[in-house]
Design a protein around this motif. Structure first.
Motif, short mmCIF file in Angstrom:
data_model
loop_
_atom_site.label_atom_id
_atom_site.label_comp_id
_atom_site.label_asym_id
_atom_site.label_seq_id
_atom_site.Cartn_x
_atom_site.Cartn_y
_atom_site.Cartn_z
N VAL A 65 0.83 -1.20 0.00
CA VAL A 65 0.00 0.00 0.00
C VAL A 65 0.86 1.25 0.00
CG1 VAL A 65 -1.74 1.29 1.30
CG2 VAL A 65 -1.89 -1.20 1.14
N LEU A 66 1.91 1.26 0.81
CA LEU A 66 2.79 2.42 0.91
C LEU A 66 3.52 2.67 -0.41
CD1 LEU A 66 4.24 4.57 2.75
CD2 LEU A 66 5.94 2.81 3.21
N GLY A 67 4.06 1.61 -1.00
CA GLY A 67 4.83 1.80 -2.23
C GLY A 67 3.96 2.10 -3.43
N GLY A 68 2.82 1.44 -3.54
CA GLY A 68 1.94 1.66 -4.68
C GLY A 68 1.43 0.34 -5.22
N LEU A 76 0.97 5.67 7.50
CA LEU A 76 -0.05 5.23 6.56
C LEU A 76 -1.25 6.16 6.56
CD1 LEU A 76 0.01 1.35 7.05
CD2 LEU A 76 0.73 2.63 5.03
N ILE A 77 -1.61 6.69 7.74
CA ILE A 77 -2.72 7.64 7.79
C ILE A 77 -2.39 8.89 6.98
CG2 ILE A 77 -3.97 9.22 9.32
CD1 ILE A 77 -3.82 7.04 11.47
N LEU A 78 -1.18 9.40 7.15
CA LEU A 78 -0.76 10.59 6.39
C LEU A 78 -0.72 10.28 4.89
CD1 LEU A 78 2.09 11.93 8.70
CD2 LEU A 78 -0.22 12.84 8.45
N LEU A 79 -0.25 9.08 4.55
CA LEU A 79 -0.18 8.71 3.14
C LEU A 79 -1.56 8.61 2.53
CD1 LEU A 79 1.96 7.78 0.96
CD2 LEU A 79 1.20 5.48 1.49
N ARG A 114 -1.60 11.08 -0.28
CA ARG A 114 -1.20 10.35 -1.49
C ARG A 114 -1.74 8.93 -1.42
NH1 ARG A 114 2.36 11.83 -5.46
NH2 ARG A 114 3.25 10.18 -6.72
N PRO A 115 -3.04 8.77 -1.53
CA PRO A 115 -3.64 7.44 -1.34
C PRO A 115 -3.22 6.42 -2.38
CG PRO A 115 -5.25 9.00 -2.19
CD PRO A 115 -4.04 9.80 -1.82
N GLU A 116 -2.71 6.87 -3.53
CA GLU A 116 -2.31 5.93 -4.56
C GLU A 116 -0.93 5.34 -4.31
OE1 GLU A 116 -1.14 10.06 -6.10
OE2 GLU A 116 -2.64 9.11 -4.82
N GLY A 117 -0.21 5.79 -3.27
CA GLY A 117 1.11 5.27 -2.95
C GLY A 117 2.21 6.15 -3.48
N ILE A 118 3.44 5.85 -3.06
CA ILE A 118 4.59 6.67 -3.45
C ILE A 118 4.84 6.54 -4.95
CG2 ILE A 118 7.06 7.04 -3.11
CD1 ILE A 118 6.74 5.99 -0.28
N ARG A 178 -1.11 4.30 -12.78
CA ARG A 178 -1.83 5.37 -13.47
C ARG A 178 -3.34 5.28 -13.23
NH1 ARG A 178 -0.85 8.73 -17.23
NH2 ARG A 178 1.20 7.89 -17.56
N ARG A 179 -3.90 4.11 -13.34
CA ARG A 179 -5.35 3.98 -13.20
C ARG A 179 -5.79 4.39 -11.80
NH1 ARG A 179 -5.57 -0.61 -14.79
NH2 ARG A 179 -6.39 -0.44 -16.88
N ARG A 180 -5.05 3.94 -10.77
CA ARG A 180 -5.42 4.27 -9.41
C ARG A 180 -5.23 5.76 -9.14
NH1 ARG A 180 -6.51 0.17 -6.21
NH2 ARG A 180 -6.19 1.45 -4.36
N GLN A 181 -4.22 6.36 -9.76
CA GLN A 181 -4.01 7.80 -9.55
C GLN A 181 -5.17 8.60 -10.12
OE1 GLN A 181 -0.45 9.42 -11.29
NE2 GLN A 181 -0.20 10.85 -9.60
N LEU A 182 -5.67 8.19 -11.26
CA LEU A 182 -6.81 8.88 -11.84
C LEU A 182 -8.06 8.68 -10.98
CD1 LEU A 182 -6.33 8.07 -15.63
CD2 LEU A 182 -6.17 10.31 -14.55
N GLU A 183 -8.18 7.53 -10.33
CA GLU A 183 -9.33 7.29 -9.47
C GLU A 183 -9.32 8.21 -8.25
OE1 GLU A 183 -9.06 3.21 -8.50
OE2 GLU A 183 -9.74 2.49 -10.45
N PHE A 184 -8.13 8.43 -7.69
CA PHE A 184 -8.04 9.20 -6.46
C PHE A 184 -7.97 10.71 -6.70
CE2 PHE A 184 -6.36 5.14 -4.70
CZ PHE A 184 -7.28 4.99 -3.69
#
Length: 597
Positions: free
Chosen positions: A512-515, A551-554, A558-562, A566-572
């Motif tokens: 989750v943290l990395g992506g 993880l709370i701050l992330l 930045r919920p999509e990870g570090i 691409r798809r998850r970044q567009l979702e968030f």
């Protein structure tokens, strides 16, 4: 790769106008303060920061930076370079193509945070400000001057928060010749190797220096991202995928040769084991969307299977397989358990599946703990585990002995590092090929909407079972090496949380943290989650609290990870900028909405 948006052709903002959040300083004066602050930070690194060598790193010598001084020196150099790059000084304009104040401010903030942290750490550790030498005062003053100057630069936005974001209008890069692109990729790989080698080489009891290093990495990466340099580097990687992958692999191969202590190679091989298992979990969680809370049990199955056939005197079956056969045994055992557990449970969804997998993980740990001949059959030797596992011997090469190679001494853990690096490369290859295949697209469809995917003809149960079995097999592969590296296999590490990584909670956190859904994300997450507790010993009793806060701050920022998919970044981010140009939209595209994508 050649498509652009209208936002890319918008000219850069006028540098003479200040945003409402800027300090009332003339632009030239603000730039002068930034440059003076960066230069002052560099100069301070060559001065004495304290009179006694009791503080870690020995900061008492003039003209010879060490410890936190080296970190401050790098932060000052970044501030100076970004300050000059904003004026597009010849040869430095590529550092800040949008002429934005944001990366300048973040680089200056790196210098400020590192220098002030260093001064406070010296005062607290040694008992007062009286222990600071002139160099520490010069460093703190220079860091403050750089930040004040950066705040006076004109920027887009209505408040100071705008300094922490990426510039809205980053022009497309004029790419150099292909050979020059490969040179840039090579230099970046070498720089990453230097940074990682320096960080992992910091003594375990020198937590102050490691914290300063971590602060520098965070703010420097933030500044590079704000300048759009990560996008441009990702575009180069996209154009030369094979070459970039090869350079990353060569940089990893070179790592043991940069270390004089084999303990650091031990950290490296354990990070690779952790990262490889996280990649296997990424298939289940990141690609297929199945929440598995007992995944570490498959690592334990592979490790115990390999230990039982390793020839150890504490093995209950007293046989010794060649290593290749032991690897296949560990992988096959994990595959069987993956199918046996997945077949009756994968018809569940969501929280119900998570509870069942959590139960499986606990059942495995309790079972191997009780198979000691008294409370159960004598198979695993109970809490004592299987110890004295002999080192590998492949084609006459004994992994337990040190070897001389080109004037370098390669120790035991370095030998296993090279072996695990080869296995990691195999796992990355399998992950990429599977993710890009028809079955990989089916996994993504199941993750997005299982009901819709089933309605379109995808056999959801079969697809999920394949993901579960493949992830378990890759974990078993890592377990076979783990058993030989640690000399023994015991039940303690194979639990949901509480023990040192890898455990299920930390594996899931690494993904989750990395992506999720990426290759580099879980590996980066494994590096962070393994290295930080190792270097910051005072966090040993507060690991779960610290990573819970992280993880709370992330998830907030930045919920999509570090390293986002691409798809998850567009979702968030409905209107957010794309940081990582993976498959799909062209690199460098900015201001793209979800609907437009």
């Amino acid at each position: 790769m050649t498509t652009t948006t209208a936002a890319q052709h918008t000219p850069a903002p006028e540098t003479g106008s200040q945003g409402p959040g800027a300090l009332p300083l003339p632009e030239r004066a603000a730039e002068a303060l930034v440059l003076a602050g960066g230069l002052g930070t560099i100069v301070s690194a060559f001065m004495s920061w304290t009179w006694t060598s009791d503080f870690p790193g020995d900061l008492t010598v003039y003209g010879y930076p060490a410890g936190l001084q080296i970190i401050a020196l790098v932060a000052g150099a970044l501030t100076l370079l970004f300050g000059l790059g904003r004026r597009h000084i010849r040869g430095l304009g590529w550092l800040n193509p949008a002429r934005s104040a944001n990366p300048v401010f973040l680089a200056a903030l790196a210098a400020f945070v590192v220098t002030w942290f260093s001064a406070l750490a010296i005062a607290i550790d040694l008992g007062g400000l009286v222990n600071l030498d002139p160099g520490a005062y010069v460093a703190a003053a220079a860091g403050l001057i750089a930040v004040l100057g950066a705040l006076g630069l004109p920027h887009e936005g209505t408040n100071v928060k705008a300094y922490f974001t990426k510039a809205d209008h980053i022009p497309r890069a004029a790419l150099p010749a292909p050979w020059a692109q490969r040179v840039i990729i090579t230099l970046c790989a070498a720089l990453a190797l230097v940074a990682f080698s320096y960080g992992i080489g910091i003594d375990d009891d020198d937590s102050e220096t490691f914290i300063g290093f971590a602060l520098l990495v965070i703010f420097a990466a933030w500044a590079l991202n704000a300048a759009g340099l990560f996008e441009r580097f990702s575009e180069l990687n996209g154009r030369h995928k094979g070459f970039a992958t090869g350079m990353a692999f060569l940089a990893a191969v070179a790592f043991p040769f940069t270390q004089s202590d084999d303990h650091n190679a031990n950290l490296g091989v354990n990070i690779l084991i952790f990262g490889t298992v996280a990649l296997g979990l990424n298939i289940v969680v990141g690609l297929t969307g199945l929440l598995d809370l007992g995944y570490v049990a498959f690592l334990g199955v592979g490790a115990y299977a390999a230990a039982l056939v390793s020839g150890s005197q504490y093995s209950s079956i007293h046989i010794q397989f060649p290593f290749w056969a032991a690897v296949l045994t560990g992988m096959a055992a994990s595959l069987v358990f993956g199918v046996l557990i997945g077949a009756p449970t994968l018809r569940l969804r969501g929280d119900y599946l998570a509870i069942v997998t959590l139960g499986f993980g606990e059942i495995f740990r309790i079972a191997v703990n009780n198979l000691d001949g008294s409370s159960g059959p004598d198979v695993t030797n109970g809490p004592n585990g299987i110890s004295n596992i002999p080192d590998l011997n492949l084609f006459g090469f004994n992994f337990g002995n040190a070897h001389d190679l080109g004037g370098f001494t390669i120790g035991r853990f370095a030998n296993y590092f090279f072996l695990m690096l080869l296995f990691t490369a195999i796992v990355v290859f399998v992950f990429k090929r599977a993710a890009d295949s028809r079955i990989g697209r089916s996994w993504v469809a199941i993750r997005e909407d299982e009901t819709a995917a089933t309605a379109m003809g995808i056999n959801g149960f079969r697809v999920k079972l394949i993901a579960f079995a493949l992830g378990a097999t890759l974990a078993g592969l890592a377990g076979t090496v783990s058993a030989h590296v640690t000399y023994s296999v015991v039940p303690t590490p194979y639990q949901f949380a509480g023990a040192a990584p890898p455990n299920s909670a930390f594996l899931l956190a690494a993904v989750v943290l990395g992506g999720m859904g990426t290759v580099g994300g879980p590996i980066l997450g494994a590096v962070l989650l393994y290295l930080i507790p190792e270097k910051l010993g005072f966090l040993q009793n507060y690991e779960l609290l610290a990573f819970g806060i992280a993880l709370i701050l992330l998830m907030r920022f930045r919920p999509e990870g570090i390293i986002p998919n691409r798809r998850r970044q567009l979702e968030f981010h409905e209107t957010g900028q794309l940081d990582v140009p993976e498959d799909g939209l062209p690199a460098g595209t900015v201001g793209v909405t979800k609907a437009e994508a």
